[in-house]
Design a protein around this motif. Sequence first.
Motif, PDB file in Angstrom:
ATOM      1  N   GLN A  13     -24.050 -18.809  19.074  1.00 50.60           N
ATOM      2  CA  GLN A  13     -24.735 -19.883  19.795  1.00 50.60           C
ATOM      3  C   GLN A  13     -25.983 -20.345  19.042  1.00 50.60           C
ATOM      4  OE1 GLN A  13     -26.527 -18.509  23.433  1.00 50.60           O
ATOM      5  NE2 GLN A  13     -27.869 -20.268  23.513  1.00 50.60           N
ATOM      6  N   ALA A  14     -26.766 -19.401  18.562  1.00 50.11           N
ATOM      7  CA  ALA A  14     -28.081 -19.725  18.003  1.00 50.11           C
ATOM      8  C   ALA A  14     -28.066 -20.071  16.517  1.00 50.11           C
ATOM      9  CB  ALA A  14     -29.033 -18.558  18.229  1.00 50.11           C
ATOM     10  N   CYS A  15     -27.075 -19.596  15.788  1.00 47.45           N
ATOM     11  CA  CYS A  15     -27.082 -19.713  14.326  1.00 47.45           C
ATOM     12  C   CYS A  15     -25.779 -20.281  13.796  1.00 47.45           C
ATOM     13  CB  CYS A  15     -27.344 -18.347  13.703  1.00 47.45           C
ATOM     14  SG  CYS A  15     -28.747 -17.459  14.372  1.00 47.45           S
ATOM     15  N   PRO A  16     -25.447 -21.521  14.157  1.00 46.56           N
ATOM     16  CA  PRO A  16     -24.205 -22.094  13.628  1.00 46.56           C
ATOM     17  C   PRO A  16     -24.254 -22.138  12.097  1.00 46.56           C
ATOM     18  CG  PRO A  16     -25.552 -23.786  14.670  1.00 46.56           C
ATOM     19  CD  PRO A  16     -26.228 -22.472  14.922  1.00 46.56           C
ATOM     20  N   GLY A  17     -23.143 -21.857  11.500  1.00 44.29           N
ATOM     21  CA  GLY A  17     -23.093 -21.833  10.038  1.00 44.29           C
ATOM     22  C   GLY A  17     -23.264 -20.438   9.464  1.00 44.29           C
ATOM     23  N   TYR A  18     -23.736 -19.496  10.278  1.00 44.65           N
ATOM     24  CA  TYR A  18     -23.877 -18.114   9.840  1.00 44.65           C
ATOM     25  C   TYR A  18     -22.722 -17.305  10.422  1.00 44.65           C
ATOM     26  CZ  TYR A  18     -28.590 -18.536   7.927  1.00 44.65           C
ATOM     27  OH  TYR A  18     -29.676 -18.870   7.165  1.00 44.65           O
ATOM     28  N   LEU A  19     -22.053 -16.555   9.575  1.00 45.97           N
ATOM     29  CA  LEU A  19     -20.968 -15.697  10.008  1.00 45.97           C
ATOM     30  C   LEU A  19     -21.555 -14.372  10.481  1.00 45.97           C
ATOM     31  CD1 LEU A  19     -17.881 -15.341  10.160  1.00 45.97           C
ATOM     32  CD2 LEU A  19     -17.999 -14.415   7.838  1.00 45.97           C
ATOM     33  N   PHE A  20     -21.110 -13.885  11.620  1.00 48.03           N
ATOM     34  CA  PHE A  20     -21.571 -12.589  12.123  1.00 48.03           C
ATOM     35  C   PHE A  20     -20.645 -11.520  11.573  1.00 48.03           C
ATOM     36  CE2 PHE A  20     -21.568  -9.161  15.315  1.00 48.03           C
ATOM     37  CZ  PHE A  20     -22.922  -8.863  15.325  1.00 48.03           C
ATOM     38  N   GLU A  21     -21.207 -10.548  10.913  1.00 49.02           N
ATOM     39  CA  GLU A  21     -20.448  -9.449  10.322  1.00 49.02           C
ATOM     40  C   GLU A  21     -20.970  -8.134  10.865  1.00 49.02           C
ATOM     41  OE1 GLU A  21     -17.914  -9.261   8.157  1.00 49.02           O
ATOM     42  OE2 GLU A  21     -17.722 -11.412   7.907  1.00 49.02           O
ATOM     43  N   ARG A  80     -36.922 -17.418  -4.019  1.00 42.96           N
ATOM     44  CA  ARG A  80     -36.481 -16.466  -2.997  1.00 42.96           C
ATOM     45  C   ARG A  80     -37.366 -16.537  -1.758  1.00 42.96           C
ATOM     46  NH1 ARG A  80     -35.746 -13.579  -7.664  1.00 42.96           N
ATOM     47  NH2 ARG A  80     -37.661 -12.404  -7.387  1.00 42.96           N
ATOM     48  N   GLU A  81     -38.660 -16.700  -1.960  1.00 44.46           N
ATOM     49  CA  GLU A  81     -39.575 -16.836  -0.818  1.00 44.46           C
ATOM     50  C   GLU A  81     -39.230 -18.082  -0.002  1.00 44.46           C
ATOM     51  OE1 GLU A  81     -44.316 -16.639   0.034  1.00 44.46           O
ATOM     52  OE2 GLU A  81     -43.673 -17.897  -1.647  1.00 44.46           O
ATOM     53  N   ALA A  82     -38.967 -19.185  -0.669  1.00 45.80           N
ATOM     54  CA  ALA A  82     -38.601 -20.422   0.030  1.00 45.80           C
ATOM     55  C   ALA A  82     -37.282 -20.236   0.790  1.00 45.80           C
ATOM     56  CB  ALA A  82     -38.490 -21.580  -0.966  1.00 45.80           C
ATOM     57  N   LEU A  83     -36.339 -19.524   0.197  1.00 49.23           N
ATOM     58  CA  LEU A  83     -35.070 -19.276   0.865  1.00 49.23           C
ATOM     59  C   LEU A  83     -35.271 -18.398   2.102  1.00 49.23           C
ATOM     60  CD1 LEU A  83     -32.105 -19.931   0.790  1.00 49.23           C
ATOM     61  CD2 LEU A  83     -31.771 -18.056  -0.827  1.00 49.23           C
ATOM     62  N   ARG A  84     -36.149 -17.395   2.002  1.00 46.18           N
ATOM     63  CA  ARG A  84     -36.448 -16.562   3.179  1.00 46.18           C
ATOM     64  C   ARG A  84     -37.077 -17.398   4.294  1.00 46.18           C
ATOM     65  NH1 ARG A  84     -38.264 -12.967  -0.833  1.00 46.18           N
ATOM     66  NH2 ARG A  84     -36.697 -11.365  -1.193  1.00 46.18           N
ATOM     67  N   GLU A  85     -37.952 -18.309   3.928  1.00 45.04           N
ATOM     68  CA  GLU A  85     -38.549 -19.185   4.946  1.00 45.04           C
ATOM     69  C   GLU A  85     -37.486 -20.059   5.603  1.00 45.04           C
ATOM     70  OE1 GLU A  85     -41.745 -21.175   2.915  1.00 45.04           O
ATOM     71  OE2 GLU A  85     -43.031 -19.390   2.984  1.00 45.04           O
ATOM     72  N   ASP A  86     -36.526 -20.532   4.827  1.00 44.76           N
ATOM     73  CA  ASP A  86     -35.404 -21.299   5.400  1.00 44.76           C
ATOM     74  C   ASP A  86     -34.593 -20.437   6.366  1.00 44.76           C
ATOM     75  OD1 ASP A  86     -36.112 -23.507   3.897  1.00 44.76           O
ATOM     76  OD2 ASP A  86     -34.547 -23.205   2.377  1.00 44.76           O
ATOM     77  N   ILE A  87     -34.304 -19.197   5.962  1.00 45.68           N
ATOM     78  CA  ILE A  87     -33.541 -18.285   6.817  1.00 45.68           C
ATOM     79  C   ILE A  87     -34.281 -18.052   8.131  1.00 45.68           C
ATOM     80  CG2 ILE A  87     -32.726 -15.898   7.055  1.00 45.68           C
ATOM     81  CD1 ILE A  87     -32.245 -15.950   3.970  1.00 45.68           C
ATOM     82  N   GLU A  88     -35.582 -17.827   8.044  1.00 45.61           N
ATOM     83  CA  GLU A  88     -36.372 -17.594   9.259  1.00 45.61           C
ATOM     84  C   GLU A  88     -36.316 -18.805  10.187  1.00 45.61           C
ATOM     85  OE1 GLU A  88     -40.205 -16.524   7.724  1.00 45.61           O
ATOM     86  OE2 GLU A  88     -39.570 -14.476   7.248  1.00 45.61           O
ATOM     87  N   ALA A  89     -36.470 -19.996   9.616  1.00 40.98           N
ATOM     88  CA  ALA A  89     -36.504 -21.208  10.437  1.00 40.98           C
ATOM     89  C   ALA A  89     -35.145 -21.561  11.033  1.00 40.98           C
ATOM     90  CB  ALA A  89     -37.032 -22.385   9.604  1.00 40.98           C
ATOM     91  N   GLU A  90     -34.069 -21.394  10.267  1.00 40.92           N
ATOM     92  CA  GLU A  90     -32.768 -21.854  10.748  1.00 40.92           C
ATOM     93  C   GLU A  90     -31.956 -20.782  11.453  1.00 40.92           C
ATOM     94  OE1 GLU A  90     -31.134 -23.317   7.068  1.00 40.92           O
ATOM     95  OE2 GLU A  90     -30.027 -21.466   6.690  1.00 40.92           O
ATOM     96  N   ALA A  91     -32.327 -19.505  11.312  1.00 46.12           N
ATOM     97  CA  ALA A  91     -31.502 -18.459  11.922  1.00 46.12           C
ATOM     98  C   ALA A  91     -32.315 -17.404  12.684  1.00 46.12           C
ATOM     99  CB  ALA A  91     -30.645 -17.783  10.852  1.00 46.12           C
ATOM    100  N   VAL A  92     -33.357 -16.856  12.073  1.00 46.27           N
ATOM    101  CA  VAL A  92     -34.084 -15.749  12.703  1.00 46.27           C
ATOM    102  C   VAL A  92     -34.770 -16.203  13.994  1.00 46.27           C
ATOM    103  CG1 VAL A  92     -35.926 -14.038  12.441  1.00 46.27           C
ATOM    104  CG2 VAL A  92     -34.391 -14.512  10.516  1.00 46.27           C
ATOM    105  N   ILE A  93     -35.569 -17.236  13.914  1.00 48.40           N
ATOM    106  CA  ILE A  93     -36.294 -17.706  15.103  1.00 48.40           C
ATOM    107  C   ILE A  93     -35.337 -18.220  16.179  1.00 48.40           C
ATOM    108  CG2 ILE A  93     -37.947 -19.430  15.951  1.00 48.40           C
ATOM    109  CD1 ILE A  93     -39.494 -18.898  13.295  1.00 48.40           C
ATOM    110  N   PRO A  94     -34.324 -19.025  15.833  1.00 47.57           N
ATOM    111  CA  PRO A  94     -33.362 -19.415  16.868  1.00 47.57           C
ATOM    112  C   PRO A  94     -32.663 -18.217  17.516  1.00 47.57           C
ATOM    113  CG  PRO A  94     -33.152 -20.881  14.997  1.00 47.57           C
ATOM    114  CD  PRO A  94     -34.074 -19.774  14.582  1.00 47.57           C
ATOM    115  N   PHE A  95     -32.351 -17.174  16.725  1.00 48.71           N
ATOM    116  CA  PHE A  95     -31.732 -15.987  17.307  1.00 48.71           C
ATOM    117  C   PHE A  95     -32.686 -15.318  18.291  1.00 48.71           C
ATOM    118  CE2 PHE A  95     -31.344 -11.425  17.575  1.00 48.71           C
ATOM    119  CZ  PHE A  95     -30.055 -11.310  18.074  1.00 48.71           C
ATOM    120  N   MET A  96     -33.951 -15.127  17.897  1.00 50.51           N
ATOM    121  CA  MET A  96     -34.915 -14.467  18.783  1.00 50.51           C
ATOM    122  C   MET A  96     -35.068 -15.244  20.090  1.00 50.51           C
ATOM    123  SD  MET A  96     -37.868 -12.965  16.179  1.00 50.51           S
ATOM    124  CE  MET A  96     -38.404 -14.586  15.636  1.00 50.51           C
TER     125      MET A  96
END
Length: 138
Positions: A13-21, A80-96
């Motif tokens: 629901q929160a992270c479309p485009g990310y596969l759950f493994e 890598r830092e920029a990619l981590r910031e993208d991950i946080e914005a598009e997946a981590v925060i929406p998941f939380m």
Amino acid sequence: MALLSTIKSIVEQACPGYLFEFETSKMMNVRADDKVFPCIFFEEYSSDGKYIARYGWRKQVLIELSFMKLSDFQCNATDREALREDIEAEAVIPFMDAFNASGIFEPVNEFICYPEPPRFDANAVSVMLRFYATYKIC
């Protein structure tokens, strides 16, 4: 409640485009060769969950999720830092946000988030999210 399927549902629901493994890290290392990125990895392990008897029985389990994307080959620390910031914005925060809004678990006031070394692919950039999930068991 099946913890894995409930977490998977929140991820979808929160992270479309990310596969759950979810699997043991040994098997995920093999699956990563099939390019399952971006993904959110929940390692199957026996948690030292505890049972709490306040207002009915509840279980508290430590959850660790790795949010991963592939970087360009030989990218630098700034990339890598920029990619981590993208991950946080598009997946981590929406998941939380989705986790706390689910109504299935007690709201979490403190999530711990930190960069993680590559686990399954040398080009993987990963953010680890760690928190305690508390839910009613009867």
